[in-house]
Design a protein around this motif. Sequence first.
Motif, PDB file in Angstrom:
ATOM      1  N   VAL A 152     -18.372  -9.814 -20.988  1.00 13.31           N
ATOM      2  CA  VAL A 152     -17.508  -9.976 -22.162  1.00 13.31           C
ATOM      3  C   VAL A 152     -16.097  -9.658 -21.680  1.00 13.31           C
ATOM      4  N   CYS A 153     -15.116 -10.474 -22.105  1.00 13.72           N
ATOM      5  CA  CYS A 153     -13.730 -10.187 -21.696  1.00 13.72           C
ATOM      6  C   CYS A 153     -13.298  -8.860 -22.297  1.00 13.72           C
ATOM      7  N   THR A 154     -12.764  -7.966 -21.454  1.00 16.21           N
ATOM      8  CA  THR A 154     -12.376  -6.646 -21.958  1.00 16.21           C
ATOM      9  C   THR A 154     -11.054  -6.706 -22.727  1.00 16.21           C
ATOM     10  N   SER A 155     -10.347  -7.847 -22.662  1.00 18.72           N
ATOM     11  CA  SER A 155      -9.100  -7.973 -23.424  1.00 18.72           C
ATOM     12  C   SER A 155      -9.320  -8.609 -24.786  1.00 18.72           C
ATOM     13  N   CYS A 156     -10.118  -9.706 -24.848  1.00 17.35           N
ATOM     14  CA  CYS A 156     -10.218 -10.448 -26.109  1.00 17.35           C
ATOM     15  C   CYS A 156     -11.635 -10.552 -26.662  1.00 17.35           C
ATOM     16  N   ASN A 157     -12.608  -9.920 -25.967  1.00 18.74           N
ATOM     17  CA  ASN A 157     -14.001  -9.897 -26.419  1.00 18.74           C
ATOM     18  C   ASN A 157     -14.725 -11.237 -26.324  1.00 18.74           C
ATOM     19  N   SER A 158     -14.066 -12.263 -25.801  1.00 18.40           N
ATOM     20  CA  SER A 158     -14.745 -13.552 -25.682  1.00 18.40           C
ATOM     21  C   SER A 158     -15.809 -13.480 -24.588  1.00 18.40           C
TER      22      SER A 158
ATOM     23  N   VAL B 258      -5.537 -14.844  -8.192  1.00 13.20           N
ATOM     24  CA  VAL B 258      -5.726 -15.145  -9.625  1.00 13.20           C
ATOM     25  C   VAL B 258      -4.395 -15.276 -10.362  1.00 13.20           C
ATOM     26  N   ASP B 259      -3.354 -14.552  -9.881  1.00 15.19           N
ATOM     27  CA  ASP B 259      -2.014 -14.754 -10.462  1.00 15.19           C
ATOM     28  C   ASP B 259      -1.591 -16.206 -10.280  1.00 15.19           C
ATOM     29  N   GLU B 260      -1.808 -16.713  -9.073  1.00 18.55           N
ATOM     30  CA  GLU B 260      -1.403 -18.097  -8.780  1.00 18.55           C
ATOM     31  C   GLU B 260      -2.184 -19.095  -9.623  1.00 18.55           C
ATOM     32  N   ALA B 261      -3.397 -18.722  -9.993  1.00 16.24           N
ATOM     33  CA  ALA B 261      -4.211 -19.604 -10.836  1.00 16.24           C
ATOM     34  C   ALA B 261      -3.839 -19.480 -12.319  1.00 16.24           C
ATOM     35  N   GLY B 262      -2.847 -18.620 -12.629  1.00 14.81           N
ATOM     36  CA  GLY B 262      -2.311 -18.582 -13.988  1.00 14.81           C
ATOM     37  C   GLY B 262      -2.861 -17.478 -14.882  1.00 14.81           C
ATOM     38  N   TYR B 263      -3.512 -16.460 -14.290  1.00 12.06           N
ATOM     39  CA  TYR B 263      -4.040 -15.368 -15.116  1.00 12.06           C
ATOM     40  C   TYR B 263      -3.122 -14.156 -15.019  1.00 12.06           C
TER      41      TYR B 263
ATOM     42  N   ALA C  79     -10.158 -17.785 -22.219  1.00 10.78           N
ATOM     43  CA  ALA C  79      -9.808 -17.717 -23.645  1.00 10.78           C
ATOM     44  C   ALA C  79      -8.440 -17.056 -23.823  1.00 10.78           C
ATOM     45  N   CYS C  80      -8.138 -15.991 -23.047  1.00 13.58           N
ATOM     46  CA  CYS C  80      -6.857 -15.282 -23.211  1.00 13.58           C
ATOM     47  C   CYS C  80      -6.025 -15.293 -21.933  1.00 13.58           C
TER      48      CYS C  80
END
Length: 301
Positions: free
Chosen positions: A220-226, A281-286, A249-250
């Motif tokens: 589960v995403c720890t930021s948005c729960n998705s 992962v920064d380069e991939a846009g996260y 999702a976020c």
Amino acid sequence: MQPQAIDFHPPAEEAPAFLLPVTTSLFADRAERFVALAEGHSLAEWLRFLGHVSQAQHAALQSLAELPLPDAATLAQARTHGMPPLDPGKRPAAWRDVLLQIAGDLRLQAPASARPVLDGLLVAADDCLENMADRLLQGEPQADELASLAVVAAALQVVYTRLASQLGAAHLQTLDAHNVCPCCGSPAVASVVRLGATINNLRYLHCSLCNSEWNVPRAVCTSCNSDKALALQEIADSKGAVRAETCDACKSYLKIVYQEKDPRVDPIADDLATLALDLLVDEAGYLRAGPNLLLIGANAA
Ligand SMILES: [Zn+2]
Ligand SMILES: [Zn+2]
């Protein structure tokens, strides 16, 4: 038909919702981990320096007296409103003594190039230190203070780790926001999938400030729960012990360290030894969901 004995398995002992920091070993273990991670690493010198910082944190914590906790009314109010009981905006003044101790310790082994920063901290006025702490915790550092902030962060971690251990789990409650520490309200630095009798394979988020941990579901995403758009990314160097969990999702990510792959993993040290994974992962846009206070640049991302 013969009655059959019921195959009754008593429920396993319930896993703790919170794991409070073990003050006698936490920073010493982290120091050892930094030294081990430095071996053959392209950032070896920096990781070894952070090992010295962790060792200085250990020494400071062992000699730190008990600190005053929030009073009963404040604790009750936090519980009623679903708020963390500790507030890093209301720091005990003792953190500045801890800072002086850590800076003094580091000065003994620092290269000549690092001494001006440490000397500056040793003579800094109280309000200057308090302002730096505020900017660190708010993720708004000034360019000329970056070198000092690792030491400021180290001192604050010692004091909040002590406070968290004194407070005890009875004063904690699970908060609505997964990625906020139930003890001090700071963001999580990473999560740990743990080994151990009642906690095997469970995931705990680790506080960037007070070193408390709290149980959150896996996948589960720890930021948005998705739970819809998660993926795990890794780099070969970490041998599966560190992964970044990205969420489409976020568009955030946070790292996960796995004790099963290496029982000595440390959410703060292993995070800093895998900056190449952040770049990927920064380069991939996260965007990274929580800071590592020993590297405040990660927070500014
Ligand atoms: Zn915390
Ligand atoms: Zn998300």
